[in-house]
Design an enzyme around this catalytic site. Sequence first.
Site, PDB file in Angstrom:
ATOM      1  N   HIS A 163       8.045  21.286  15.119  1.00 63.67           N
ATOM      2  CA  HIS A 163       8.524  20.097  15.647  1.00 63.67           C
ATOM      3  C   HIS A 163       7.735  18.933  15.180  1.00 63.67           C
ATOM      4  O   HIS A 163       8.268  17.740  15.518  1.00 63.67           O
ATOM      5  CB  HIS A 163       8.521  20.282  17.268  1.00 63.67           C
ATOM      6  N   SER A 192       9.166  29.429  29.161  1.00 59.90           N
ATOM      7  CA  SER A 192       8.869  27.925  29.095  1.00 59.90           C
ATOM      8  C   SER A 192       8.956  27.010  30.255  1.00 59.90           C
ATOM      9  O   SER A 192       8.465  26.064  30.210  1.00 59.90           O
ATOM     10  CB  SER A 192       9.805  27.154  27.922  1.00 59.90           C
ATOM     11  N   CYS A 224       8.372  22.639  22.503  1.00 59.65           N
ATOM     12  CA  CYS A 224       7.386  23.019  21.579  1.00 59.65           C
ATOM     13  C   CYS A 224       6.288  23.915  22.199  1.00 59.65           C
ATOM     14  O   CYS A 224       5.707  23.734  22.955  1.00 59.65           O
ATOM     15  CB  CYS A 224       6.807  21.945  21.112  1.00 59.65           C
TER      16      CYS A 224
END
Length: 653
Positions: free
Chosen positions: A370, A327, A383
């Site tokens: 989410h 991420s 997310c």
Amino acid sequence: MKRPTQKNAELARRVSRRAFVIGGLQLAVMGGLVVRMRTMQVEQAEDFRLLAEENRINIRLIPPSRGLVYDREGLTLAQNEQNYRIVMVREDAGDVDDVLNRLVKLVKLTPENLDRAREELRKRSPFVPVTIAERLAWDDIARVSANAPALPGVTAEVGLSRSYPNGSYYAHVLGYVGPVSDFDLSRLDDQDPLLQIPRFQIGKTGVEAKLEKPLRGKAGTKQIEVNAVGRVMRELSREESTTGANIQLSIDTPLQAYVQARLDGESASAVVIDCENGDLHAIGSAPTFDPNLFVRGISVPDWQALNENKFRPLAAKSVQGTYPPGSTFKMVTALTALEDGQVTFDETVKCTGHKEVADVRFHCWKRSGHGNVNLRKSLKESCDVYYYDLALRVGIDKISEMAKRLGIGVRHDVPMSAVARGLAPNKAWKQEVRGRDWRIGDTVNASIGQGDVLASPLQLAVMTARIATGKSVEPRLIKSVDGVPTPERGGEDLGLNENNLREIRSAMFAVCNERGGTAYASRINAREFKLAGKTGTSQVRRITAEERARGVTKNEDLPWERRDHALYVCYAPADNPKYAVSVIVEHGGGGSKAAAPIARDIMLQALYGGTPPLEAYPSAARSQAARTQRQTATFDPFRSPLDDTTETEGDDA
């Protein structure tokens, strides 16, 4: 009876002709000799004088002192120390084995040392001094000197050898030196005669290898008079060697030591880069090793212990290791979409926990989803579905271009061994390397730093510094060479829209400082040193549909090698970036649990220039911070990671 007068006259004529011919020949030979003697003694006198001089005078090399290496404040990191050694000249020794047998009675020599000495004596010219033993005590030298008459060809002398007083802290940065090997000679395009000196030390890895020539210096020479059999009679002249260049690194030793201490017990790496000028203030890899072992001749058990360790202590993970960035790559995808005009700051995407793409379900790390997320919330809560959607809009080629613009998929010019390029894949790369077409699912995976995307801790630190400043920050490890500063590189504007960068920075600030942010627990409490960052967790195994249905296995329940990598990148202060930090913990689990606390502690150490006050930590983290400070104060650099290190499940993909 008398010969007739006519016959006597004929005989006299014949004798006269023979005498004339012989005399003429003698005169011709004598004339030729005279001419040749004149040519040799007058016209070629200088040539023969030089030939005679070469037979009478030998030229020998004087090895130079190797240049020293310092940290940014002038602390010595690599130095030369006196090395008492014993050398032998085979021509002078006569019976080599007999002399060695006598020498063994005075100095402790292992069978391996003796075998190596005999091999070098056989290979080298009989007049070249060969080192028999080194790093001896003064008592050994004294005994050899006292018994010199019984040891023909043997001399005790003082040389220089490399030493690393802060060795383990800099093992992966400095590297180490070692004797020139046949392999070195085969791969080096270097005609320096110093390399022919037995056991002459050259850089093998790290800065020592990359800056070998300036560090080595230049040989001096001495002319010595030798007798008919080559024995030295006297020294006629000397030209001293030129000491190698002194190198100053950009590394801050107290911070480097802290980084190594903070990584202790993990298989991990960390990089601290100055956002203003690109100076690398710390480059740590754990576990570490003692480079002095290699200088002195590492033993077989020590080598096996290092080489067979699954945590790879010999690897400079900070620059050599490449990992899926997870991420932490989402800023790249977000900037690509913003710059391409494919998304606005407030536009939302609905996350239900997965996204269907070409009949394949791509999951978000949060199974329940989410809900509706915009850019800020997507980074704050990490997310995945939001970035799947953005990637489908912009495509992999534009994402790859942005990644390289931010420093991923680029080999940075840092003088360490095997600096990795990483990988920012695109369609052309897959066709060229894999021979297959790029698929839409590849783009989805790449959008969250999985699939083929690879980055090193160094590249992630550069990426973070560039996002923090909007400038093309370039890492710099060498601060000066012989007192001459090396130029700072980069610093040009990246040409990115400042509003887009400001939005990314705001979202990274939320990651660390707003409840619900994935790194909120690892925030900095000091108002003037607020963090902005991003967590990451990269999978190293495929999670099947069956496993998802019954529940994903927790990291701590998996073998170490199958656990996720934990990542975290950050910069601070958030409103005026000074440092950027990247941390990767191999198979550490979740980035927020394993990597973020380490990066936060390193950042505080850098910002405060030493141990920070406990008030800089969130109140819930202060007791742990106090324990960590006590542990790092008693750091043992040669401790290995433990297999039973506690791991926690990742919170993002």
